[in-house]
Design a protein around this motif. Structure first.
Motif, PDB file in Angstrom:
ATOM      1  N   ALA A 153       1.153  -1.391  -0.031  1.00  0.00           N
ATOM      2  CA  ALA A 153       0.076   0.117  -0.079  1.00  0.00           C
ATOM      3  C   ALA A 153       1.147   0.917   0.335  1.00  0.00           C
ATOM      4  N   TYR A 154       2.076   0.816   0.913  1.00  0.00           N
ATOM      5  CA  TYR A 154       2.702   2.408   1.189  1.00  0.00           C
ATOM      6  C   TYR A 154       3.576   2.680  -0.346  1.00  0.00           C
ATOM      7  N   GLN A 155       3.644   1.408  -1.338  1.00  0.00           N
ATOM      8  CA  GLN A 155       4.647   1.615  -2.446  1.00  0.00           C
ATOM      9  C   GLN A 155       4.193   1.828  -3.694  1.00  0.00           C
ATOM     10  N   VAL A 156       2.868   1.253  -3.158  1.00  0.00           N
ATOM     11  CA  VAL A 156       1.551   1.558  -4.513  1.00  0.00           C
ATOM     12  C   VAL A 156       1.122   2.950  -4.255  1.00  0.00           C
ATOM     13  N   THR A 157       1.332   4.044  -3.345  1.00  0.00           N
ATOM     14  CA  THR A 157       0.857   5.560  -3.035  1.00  0.00           C
ATOM     15  C   THR A 157       1.897   6.063  -3.084  1.00  0.00           C
ATOM     16  N   LYS A 158       3.020   5.895  -3.428  1.00  0.00           N
ATOM     17  CA  LYS A 158       4.198   6.193  -2.907  1.00  0.00           C
ATOM     18  C   LYS A 158       4.784   6.813  -4.473  1.00  0.00           C
ATOM     19  N   ARG A 159       4.407   5.441  -5.589  1.00  0.00           N
ATOM     20  CA  ARG A 159       4.480   5.828  -6.892  1.00  0.00           C
ATOM     21  C   ARG A 159       3.459   5.775  -7.665  1.00  0.00           C
ATOM     22  N   PHE A 160       1.773   6.300  -7.162  1.00  0.00           N
ATOM     23  CA  PHE A 160       1.166   6.483  -7.873  1.00  0.00           C
ATOM     24  C   PHE A 160       1.141   8.400  -8.149  1.00  0.00           C
ATOM     25  N   ALA A 161       2.053   9.108  -6.782  1.00  0.00           N
ATOM     26  CA  ALA A 161       2.228  10.440  -6.333  1.00  0.00           C
ATOM     27  C   ALA A 161       3.142  10.919  -7.716  1.00  0.00           C
ATOM     28  N   GLU A 162       4.367   9.995  -7.869  1.00  0.00           N
ATOM     29  CA  GLU A 162       5.229  10.273  -8.461  1.00  0.00           C
ATOM     30  C   GLU A 162       5.044  10.234 -10.003  1.00  0.00           C
ATOM     31  N   LEU A 163       4.033   9.177 -10.374  1.00  0.00           N
ATOM     32  CA  LEU A 163       3.580   9.181 -11.975  1.00  0.00           C
ATOM     33  C   LEU A 163       3.123  10.099 -11.463  1.00  0.00           C
ATOM     34  N   VAL A 164       1.923  10.629 -11.208  1.00  0.00           N
ATOM     35  CA  VAL A 164       0.777  10.972 -11.053  1.00  0.00           C
ATOM     36  C   VAL A 164       1.532  12.834 -11.964  1.00  0.00           C
ATOM     37  N   ILE A 165       2.369  13.581 -10.846  1.00  0.00           N
ATOM     38  CA  ILE A 165       3.297  14.339 -11.000  1.00  0.00           C
ATOM     39  C   ILE A 165       3.918  14.068 -12.608  1.00  0.00           C
ATOM     40  N   GLN A 166       4.634  12.844 -12.724  1.00  0.00           N
ATOM     41  CA  GLN A 166       5.128  13.250 -14.278  1.00  0.00           C
ATOM     42  C   GLN A 166       4.479  13.445 -14.906  1.00  0.00           C
ATOM     43  N   GLU A 167       3.126  11.827 -15.282  1.00  0.00           N
ATOM     44  CA  GLU A 167       2.328  12.390 -16.056  1.00  0.00           C
ATOM     45  C   GLU A 167       1.828  14.092 -16.557  1.00  0.00           C
ATOM     46  N   SER A 168       1.010  14.396 -15.848  1.00  0.00           N
ATOM     47  CA  SER A 168       1.106  15.371 -15.273  1.00  0.00           C
ATOM     48  C   SER A 168       1.666  16.883 -16.145  1.00  0.00           C
ATOM     49  N   LEU A 169       2.481  16.497 -15.625  1.00  0.00           N
ATOM     50  CA  LEU A 169       3.519  17.584 -16.088  1.00  0.00           C
ATOM     51  C   LEU A 169       4.334  16.910 -17.513  1.00  0.00           C
ATOM     52  N   SER A 170       4.503  15.993 -18.376  1.00  0.00           N
ATOM     53  CA  SER A 170       4.590  15.579 -19.676  1.00  0.00           C
ATOM     54  C   SER A 170       3.636  16.325 -20.270  1.00  0.00           C
ATOM     55  N   THR A 171       2.498  15.863 -19.260  1.00  0.00           N
ATOM     56  CA  THR A 171       1.087  15.431 -20.459  1.00  0.00           C
ATOM     57  C   THR A 171       1.238  17.383 -20.498  1.00  0.00           C
ATOM     58  N   LYS A 172       1.105  18.513 -19.703  1.00  0.00           N
ATOM     59  CA  LYS A 172       1.240  19.731 -19.857  1.00  0.00           C
ATOM     60  C   LYS A 172       2.268  20.727 -21.117  1.00  0.00           C
ATOM     61  N   GLU A 173       3.243  19.679 -20.822  1.00  0.00           N
ATOM     62  CA  GLU A 173       4.404  19.660 -21.881  1.00  0.00           C
ATOM     63  C   GLU A 173       4.265  19.616 -23.148  1.00  0.00           C
ATOM     64  N   ARG A 174       3.777  18.825 -23.214  1.00  0.00           N
ATOM     65  CA  ARG A 174       3.001  18.237 -24.690  1.00  0.00           C
ATOM     66  C   ARG A 174       2.187  18.791 -25.551  1.00  0.00           C
ATOM     67  N   GLU A 175       1.555  19.064 -24.473  1.00  0.00           N
ATOM     68  CA  GLU A 175       0.384  19.892 -24.843  1.00  0.00           C
ATOM     69  C   GLU A 175       0.860  21.680 -25.126  1.00  0.00           C
ATOM     70  N   SER A 176       1.659  22.300 -24.453  1.00  0.00           N
ATOM     71  CA  SER A 176       2.702  23.028 -25.334  1.00  0.00           C
ATOM     72  C   SER A 176       3.140  23.058 -26.073  1.00  0.00           C
ATOM     73  N   ARG A 177       4.060  21.891 -26.583  1.00  0.00           N
ATOM     74  CA  ARG A 177       4.737  21.894 -27.872  1.00  0.00           C
ATOM     75  C   ARG A 177       3.755  21.609 -28.900  1.00  0.00           C
ATOM     76  N   GLU A 178       2.232  20.966 -28.463  1.00  0.00           N
ATOM     77  CA  GLU A 178       1.788  20.135 -29.785  1.00  0.00           C
ATOM     78  C   GLU A 178       1.022  22.032 -30.205  1.00  0.00           C
ATOM     79  N   ALA A 179       0.279  22.739 -29.153  1.00  0.00           N
ATOM     80  CA  ALA A 179       0.070  24.303 -29.406  1.00  0.00           C
ATOM     81  C   ALA A 179       1.040  25.409 -30.431  1.00  0.00           C
TER      82      ALA A 179
END
Length: 523
Positions: A153-179
């Motif tokens: 439970a601890y490892q999954v929650t920790k990894r969830f936070a890391e992946l969510v932040i990473q994916e959100s930032l990469s999604t924002k960067e990809r949206e800006s680049r596509e725009a």
């Protein structure tokens, strides 16, 4: 013996709980083993269910969405930052994406058994069901995950936070680049359109020299000026022709040859004029007036000149001379002829100027008509050029803004995510615990035997109280005889009571042993 009748009334049955206590006690003693067995079985069954319930450990982490920072006010109007609008639903989509769930399966160790694609989908559905993404505040995102394994439970929650932040930032960067890429492509398209519009406008202006900005105003001004020239020339021509006619009439009344007086005659004529002028001045001024004095001096000078002329010997006159006069050309005739020639010249020049101005006016009017004919085409070409130019300039500004936004997202200087509260190892399970189930089991174990006793008393038709006999028979009960227990029955009753007591004592012993084992972390 007194045989008088006694009035007796049938007592009403008291069905209060206190009146039922003796009957409950009797029935409990009679069925002590059964009731204690029910109590023990229900209690131990609840304890077993609580022990067998899977433990659920929940770990949570909180992500802070930093929307305002030192860059935001500096880049206001030049960069577009992502706003926090329904961020929980957006992060839910990001967290439960296939890419993130594949990483979660690896982190939780589910991929070690090499599950099939169908098994992976089932595991992902279970993980999604045990994951909760909420939005406690506008800029806070909470991710909670529950599992039977605290470490997982601890490892999954920790990894969830890391992946969510990473994916959100990469999604924002990809949206800006596509725009930026989209706006850049639009800039190139409108650059080609603007170049084509400029070429069309230039070709039209080359083929139509008059189709230039401001030419219409210049032509109108030129037409007005030429019209003024023509009108003034015509007026001047009329005046010159009038002068020419007057000079022609004067010239016709003069002779080309005239008689010219001698020098003495000229002096006498001049003296007569000065004398007449002096007489006119004396009518207004005195003899001391400067004008009168000047005229007097001129008279004396002319008289002196006249005496000298008369004193000189006269020369023989020519054959045509008569009375001191001689034949000569008429100067007035020459002057009038000269003026007539000048008037004729000026009249001809004015007529030529009028004709030239009228010719230029006709040319300018034709030019104005050509400009009016090409005005619609020029306006359409100019409008297309201006529209493309404005859109191109606007897209250039937007492309630079998109470039700045893309650089901000690439360097993570705009909307940023930060773990406010990291995931922690859960030490206690969440949800229903053993003590909760055991407590509910004890309460149920007490209520079930009590309900059985009440059902027996209410449903069993056997007589259990004096009040019931008096009510049913309608006669008073004079006395009761207690039951006599033999030694054998007394020993059987003691054995039943001992068995019931042992069953009853087994419950706290088992509960105490379980609690002790949990304290020493054996269970």
């Amino acid at each position: 013996m007194n045989t008088a009748s006694v009035n007796w009334t049938v007592p009403e049955e008291n069905a209060s709980p206190l009146s039922m206590l003796p009957m409950l006690g009797k029935e409990f003693r009679r069925r002590a083993v059964l009731l204690t067995a029910i109590f023990t079985a229900v209690s131990l069954l609840a304890l077993g269910i609580g022990m067998l319930l899977p433990k659920r450990y929940t770990s949570s982490t909180t992500i802070l969405v930093e929307e305002r920072n030192i860059i935001a006010p500096l880049m206001e109007g030049r960069a577009v930052a992502t706003s926090v609008v329904d961020r929980a639903s957006i992060l839910r989509e990001v967290a439960f994406s296939r890419r993130v769930m594949d990483e979660i399966l690896k982190t939780g160790g589910w991929m070690e058994s090499n599950p099939t694609a169908l098994e992976q989908d089932k595991l992902i559905e279970k993980i999604i069901g045990r994951t909760r993404v909420t939005n406690p505040r506008a800029n806070l995102i909470e991710i909670a995950y529950s599992d039977s394994d605290a470490e997982r439970a601890y490892q999954v929650t920790k990894r969830f936070a890391e992946l969510v932040i990473q994916e959100s930032l990469s999604t924002k960067e990809r949206e800006s680049r596509e725009a930026y890429a989209f706006i850049d492509s639009q800039v190139k398209q409108y650059h080609d359109k603007l170049t084509e519009a400029e070429a069309d406008l230039e070709r039209f202006r080359n083929t139509n020299p008059d189709a230039r900005p401001g030419t219409d105003a210049d032509v109108n001004a030129r037409i007005g000026e030429l019209r003024r020239i023509v009108e003034s020339g015509r007026m001047e021509l009329i005046d010159l022709r009038s002068q020419e006619a007057a000079l022609q009439s004067q010239l016709s009344g003069e002779s080309e040859i005239t008689m010219v007086q001698t020098r003495a005659g000229q002096f006498r004529a001049r003296l007569a004029e000065l004398q007449s002028q002096r007489d006119q001045l004396l009518l207004t001024y005195t003899e001391q007036h400067p004008d009168v004095v000047r005229v007097q001096h001129q008279l004396r000078d002319l008289e002196e000149e006249l005496r000298r002329e008369e004193a000189q010997p006269r020369k023989a006159a020519s054959a045509g001379a008569l009375d001191g006069s001689a034949a000569a050309f008429n100067p007035l005739y020459g002057e009038l002829k000269s003026k007539l020639a000048e008037a004729s010249r000026r009249s001809a020049a004015t007529a030529a100027r009028i004709a030239s101005a009228e010719s230029m006016l006709a040319g300018e009017l034709g030019r104005s008509n050509r400009i009016a004919a090409s005005e619609s085409t020029l306006a359409e070409l100019t409008r297309d050029y201006e529209v493309n130019r404005d859109l191109y300039q606007d897209l250039l500004k937007r492309r630079e803004n998109a470039r700045v936004s893309m650089n901000l997202d690439a360097e993570q200087r705009g909307l940023s995510f930060r773990i406010q509260e990291p995931a922690a190892m859960p030490l206690r399970p969440s949800g229903l615990r053993v003590m909760h189930v055991a407590g509910a089991g004890l309460l149920l174990a007490v209520l079930i035997p009590l309900g059985v006793l009440l059902a027996i008393i209410k449903l069993d038709p056997r007589v259990r109280s004096i009040q019931q006999i008096e009510k049913d028979a309608g006669l008073p009960v004079l006395g009761t005889m207690p039951a006599y227990l033999t030694g054998r029955r007394r020993r059987q009753a003691m054995r039943r009571y001992a068995l019931a007591a042992s069953l009853l004592l087994a419950v706290p012993l088992v509960y105490g042993l379980t609690y002790t084992l949990k304290l020493v972390e054996v269970l």
